[in-house]
Design a protein around this motif. Sequence first.
Motif, PDB file in Angstrom:
ATOM      1  N   LYS A   1       0.844  -1.187   0.000  1.00 56.65           N
ATOM      2  CA  LYS A   1       0.000   0.000   0.000  1.00 56.65           C
ATOM      3  C   LYS A   1       0.880   1.236   0.000  1.00 56.65           C
ATOM      4  CE  LYS A   1      -0.393  -0.081   5.059  1.00 56.65           C
ATOM      5  NZ  LYS A   1      -1.327  -0.112   6.209  1.00 56.65           N
ATOM      6  N   HIS A   2       0.304   2.361  -0.378  1.00 54.34           N
ATOM      7  CA  HIS A   2       1.081   3.598  -0.415  1.00 54.34           C
ATOM      8  C   HIS A   2       1.277   4.101   1.015  1.00 54.34           C
ATOM      9  CE1 HIS A   2       2.857   7.138  -2.145  1.00 54.34           C
ATOM     10  NE2 HIS A   2       2.113   7.890  -1.351  1.00 54.34           N
ATOM     11  N   CYS A   3       2.523   4.107   1.455  1.00 55.81           N
ATOM     12  CA  CYS A   3       2.873   4.547   2.809  1.00 55.81           C
ATOM     13  C   CYS A   3       4.323   4.988   2.787  1.00 55.81           C
ATOM     14  CB  CYS A   3       2.634   3.417   3.816  1.00 55.81           C
ATOM     15  SG  CYS A   3       3.815   2.051   3.655  1.00 55.81           S
ATOM     16  N   PRO A   4       4.862   5.495   3.887  1.00 58.11           N
ATOM     17  CA  PRO A   4       6.259   5.962   3.879  1.00 58.11           C
ATOM     18  C   PRO A   4       7.282   4.903   3.504  1.00 58.11           C
ATOM     19  CG  PRO A   4       5.103   6.868   5.773  1.00 58.11           C
ATOM     20  CD  PRO A   4       4.171   5.868   5.152  1.00 58.11           C
ATOM     21  N   LEU A   5       6.910   3.611   3.587  1.00 55.05           N
ATOM     22  CA  LEU A   5       7.853   2.554   3.236  1.00 55.05           C
ATOM     23  C   LEU A   5       8.311   2.662   1.782  1.00 55.05           C
ATOM     24  CD1 LEU A   5       9.326  -0.149   3.701  1.00 55.05           C
ATOM     25  CD2 LEU A   5       7.169  -1.316   3.164  1.00 55.05           C
ATOM     26  N   ILE A   6       7.394   2.945   0.877  1.00 54.17           N
ATOM     27  CA  ILE A   6       7.722   2.915  -0.546  1.00 54.17           C
ATOM     28  C   ILE A   6       8.797   3.941  -0.923  1.00 54.17           C
ATOM     29  CG2 ILE A   6       6.800   2.966  -2.880  1.00 54.17           C
ATOM     30  CD1 ILE A   6       5.779   0.667  -1.021  1.00 54.17           C
ATOM     31  N   PRO A   7       8.620   5.225  -0.616  1.00 55.37           N
ATOM     32  CA  PRO A   7       9.681   6.188  -0.951  1.00 55.37           C
ATOM     33  C   PRO A   7      10.968   5.947  -0.169  1.00 55.37           C
ATOM     34  CG  PRO A   7       7.941   7.262   0.333  1.00 55.37           C
ATOM     35  CD  PRO A   7       7.428   5.915  -0.071  1.00 55.37           C
ATOM     36  N   PHE A   8      10.843   5.395   1.055  1.00 55.54           N
ATOM     37  CA  PHE A   8      12.059   5.145   1.836  1.00 55.54           C
ATOM     38  C   PHE A   8      12.897   4.052   1.183  1.00 55.54           C
ATOM     39  CE2 PHE A   8      14.720   3.514   5.229  1.00 55.54           C
ATOM     40  CZ  PHE A   8      15.153   4.682   5.846  1.00 55.54           C
ATOM     41  N   LEU A   9      12.259   3.005   0.691  1.00 56.47           N
ATOM     42  CA  LEU A   9      12.990   1.951  -0.006  1.00 56.47           C
ATOM     43  C   LEU A   9      13.751   2.518  -1.200  1.00 56.47           C
ATOM     44  CD1 LEU A   9      10.437  -1.015   0.040  1.00 56.47           C
ATOM     45  CD2 LEU A   9      12.513  -0.784   1.414  1.00 56.47           C
ATOM     46  N   GLU A  10      13.123   3.435  -1.900  1.00 54.43           N
ATOM     47  CA  GLU A  10      13.792   4.059  -3.040  1.00 54.43           C
ATOM     48  C   GLU A  10      15.018   4.842  -2.596  1.00 54.43           C
ATOM     49  OE1 GLU A  10      10.804   6.403  -4.915  1.00 54.43           O
ATOM     50  OE2 GLU A  10       9.659   4.675  -5.655  1.00 54.43           O
ATOM     51  N   LYS A  11      14.904   5.538  -1.479  1.00 52.38           N
ATOM     52  CA  LYS A  11      16.021   6.353  -0.994  1.00 52.38           C
ATOM     53  C   LYS A  11      17.211   5.508  -0.568  1.00 52.38           C
ATOM     54  CE  LYS A  11      13.394  10.406   0.520  1.00 52.38           C
ATOM     55  NZ  LYS A  11      12.954  11.223   1.671  1.00 52.38           N
ATOM     56  N   VAL A  12      16.948   4.336   0.023  1.00 48.30           N
ATOM     57  CA  VAL A  12      18.065   3.505   0.483  1.00 48.30           C
ATOM     58  C   VAL A  12      18.509   2.503  -0.580  1.00 48.30           C
ATOM     59  CG1 VAL A  12      17.438   3.757   2.903  1.00 48.30           C
ATOM     60  CG2 VAL A  12      16.568   1.786   1.606  1.00 48.30           C
ATOM     61  N   GLY A  13      17.892   2.566  -1.765  1.00 49.41           N
ATOM     62  CA  GLY A  13      18.365   1.753  -2.875  1.00 49.41           C
ATOM     63  C   GLY A  13      17.883   0.323  -2.898  1.00 49.41           C
ATOM     64  N   LEU A  14      16.728   0.043  -2.291  1.00 51.67           N
ATOM     65  CA  LEU A  14      16.157  -1.299  -2.324  1.00 51.67           C
ATOM     66  C   LEU A  14      14.891  -1.300  -3.162  1.00 51.67           C
ATOM     67  CD1 LEU A  14      16.346  -2.559   1.394  1.00 51.67           C
ATOM     68  CD2 LEU A  14      17.754  -3.340  -0.521  1.00 51.67           C
ATOM     69  N   THR A  15      14.771  -2.274  -4.034  1.00 53.63           N
ATOM     70  CA  THR A  15      13.501  -2.455  -4.710  1.00 53.63           C
ATOM     71  C   THR A  15      12.547  -3.160  -3.748  1.00 53.63           C
ATOM     72  OG1 THR A  15      14.018  -4.657  -5.574  1.00 53.63           O
ATOM     73  CG2 THR A  15      14.713  -2.752  -6.901  1.00 53.63           C
ATOM     74  N   ARG A  16      11.281  -3.159  -4.072  1.00 53.36           N
ATOM     75  CA  ARG A  16      10.318  -3.853  -3.223  1.00 53.36           C
ATOM     76  C   ARG A  16      10.645  -5.336  -3.139  1.00 53.36           C
ATOM     77  NH1 ARG A  16       4.408  -1.093  -4.593  1.00 53.36           N
ATOM     78  NH2 ARG A  16       5.192   0.996  -5.072  1.00 53.36           N
ATOM     79  N   GLU A  17      11.030  -5.918  -4.263  1.00 52.62           N
ATOM     80  CA  GLU A  17      11.353  -7.334  -4.299  1.00 52.62           C
ATOM     81  C   GLU A  17      12.585  -7.639  -3.452  1.00 52.62           C
ATOM     82  OE1 GLU A  17      10.734  -5.429  -6.923  1.00 52.62           O
ATOM     83  OE2 GLU A  17       8.719  -6.196  -7.388  1.00 52.62           O
ATOM     84  N   GLU A  18      13.606  -6.770  -3.536  1.00 50.90           N
ATOM     85  CA  GLU A  18      14.817  -6.973  -2.735  1.00 50.90           C
ATOM     86  C   GLU A  18      14.508  -6.881  -1.251  1.00 50.90           C
ATOM     87  OE1 GLU A  18      18.240  -5.263  -5.789  1.00 50.90           O
ATOM     88  OE2 GLU A  18      17.144  -3.887  -4.477  1.00 50.90           O
ATOM     89  N   TYR A  19      13.683  -5.915  -0.889  1.00 50.23           N
ATOM     90  CA  TYR A  19      13.279  -5.753   0.512  1.00 50.23           C
ATOM     91  C   TYR A  19      12.547  -6.994   1.012  1.00 50.23           C
ATOM     92  CZ  TYR A  19       9.957  -4.266   4.159  1.00 50.23           C
ATOM     93  OH  TYR A  19       9.178  -4.187   5.289  1.00 50.23           O
ATOM     94  N   MET A  20      11.603  -7.495   0.247  1.00 44.44           N
ATOM     95  CA  MET A  20      10.843  -8.666   0.665  1.00 44.44           C
ATOM     96  C   MET A  20      11.744  -9.892   0.780  1.00 44.44           C
ATOM     97  SD  MET A  20       7.140  -8.278  -1.249  1.00 44.44           S
ATOM     98  CE  MET A  20       7.798  -8.087  -2.915  1.00 44.44           C
ATOM     99  N   ASP A  21      12.626 -10.067  -0.200  1.00 45.26           N
ATOM    100  CA  ASP A  21      13.538 -11.211  -0.175  1.00 45.26           C
ATOM    101  C   ASP A  21      14.514 -11.117   0.991  1.00 45.26           C
ATOM    102  OD1 ASP A  21      14.791 -13.606  -1.496  1.00 45.26           O
ATOM    103  OD2 ASP A  21      16.485 -12.216  -1.641  1.00 45.26           O
TER     104      ASP A  21
END
Length: 378
Positions: free
Chosen positions: A284-304
């Motif tokens: 869902k759209h929340c602060p997690l999404i832009p934060f992952l972008e800032k630290v260089g993680l894709t959503r898939e990388e974060y989940m894995d």
Amino acid sequence: MIEWYERCGLILNGQVVKTPVVIASMAGITDAGYVLARKEHIGAAFIGGYSIDAETMEASRAMAAAGRDEFVYDDPVAELKTQTEALEGCGVLVGLNLRGSTPASYAAVAREIGDGVVYEVDAHCRQPQMTALGCGEALLHEPHRIVEIVEALKAQGVTVSVKIRAGVADDDAALARLLWKAGADILHVDLMDFGYARIRQIRNACPLPLIANNSITSFDRAMDMFAHGADMVSLARRSDERTLAGIDAAIRRRADEVGWYNAPKQLCRGGDIRALAFCCLPVKHCPLIPFLEKVGLTREEYMDLKARAVTGTPLAEGKMTCFGSMAWCCKSSSPCMLRGIAAKTAGITDQEYMHLKRDLADRIMECVFDEVPEEDAD
């Protein structure tokens, strides 16, 4: 020592730090005797500042003549040996806050004193006699010179801290990243008026142990720093025994009750990078999404990353939770019946759950800072 490590998980310079309460340097005041009188309630102390070569010692004499407290002596190595020997076996991690005019001056002291102490580069002093020499705060305008000092000390095989004053360098987060890459082991930050927002910015930029300093004279103030990225807090003028004892006791109670004394706020409430340990799946759209972008993680990388990090631990369990694993569950302080059932089924207490989340946060930071991007994560 096992009890201390289990409570706070702090090891610096090969020594278990018993409490994240630190005494900061105050020239002419913080010496071995000052530390020994307070040793029961601190985990580390930085004595000094000590001037270590002819140029800085002359500046110290001029400052003392003008009425400022200073340590004045003829032989810096002899004085530092006297101080460090007096602190041997006291149970406190000892650091030397040093002011030198060249990298070679720092290296020379390290060769003589050895690796039993932490060497803190004073990039903090703002007295004009020191800054005129390019020492203290003046270093923050020429970060490459701090790098040269750090590299000279690291060549001696010692642990290095850098004490900085926030808001002086062009970019504190970029400076923190630079010092980390240069080999610094600890960053000690006088936050001035910037508060916890600046410590969070620095935490999101580098993995170094962070000591937050300036007006941290209560448990509540310490908790503000811990919840936004600090590993330790330091006191200077208010480092009296009563204040230190009160903060130390409160931190110990929290560590024992919660399981992670400096657990971050959740990301959606202003937490730092460690708060990824509490975040759910990025659905869902929340602060997690832009934060992952800032630290260089894709959503898939974060989940894995999180799925792999909890494999073989109780956090991998919890099929009844929202996303089928406690890897995605929030802090123990946030009421959740499903998480509670999952923890009970896995046979872990709330304190053990938070210990495991602390381990997960460490794994996440290891991954992020192994391939850290150039942009800062605010």
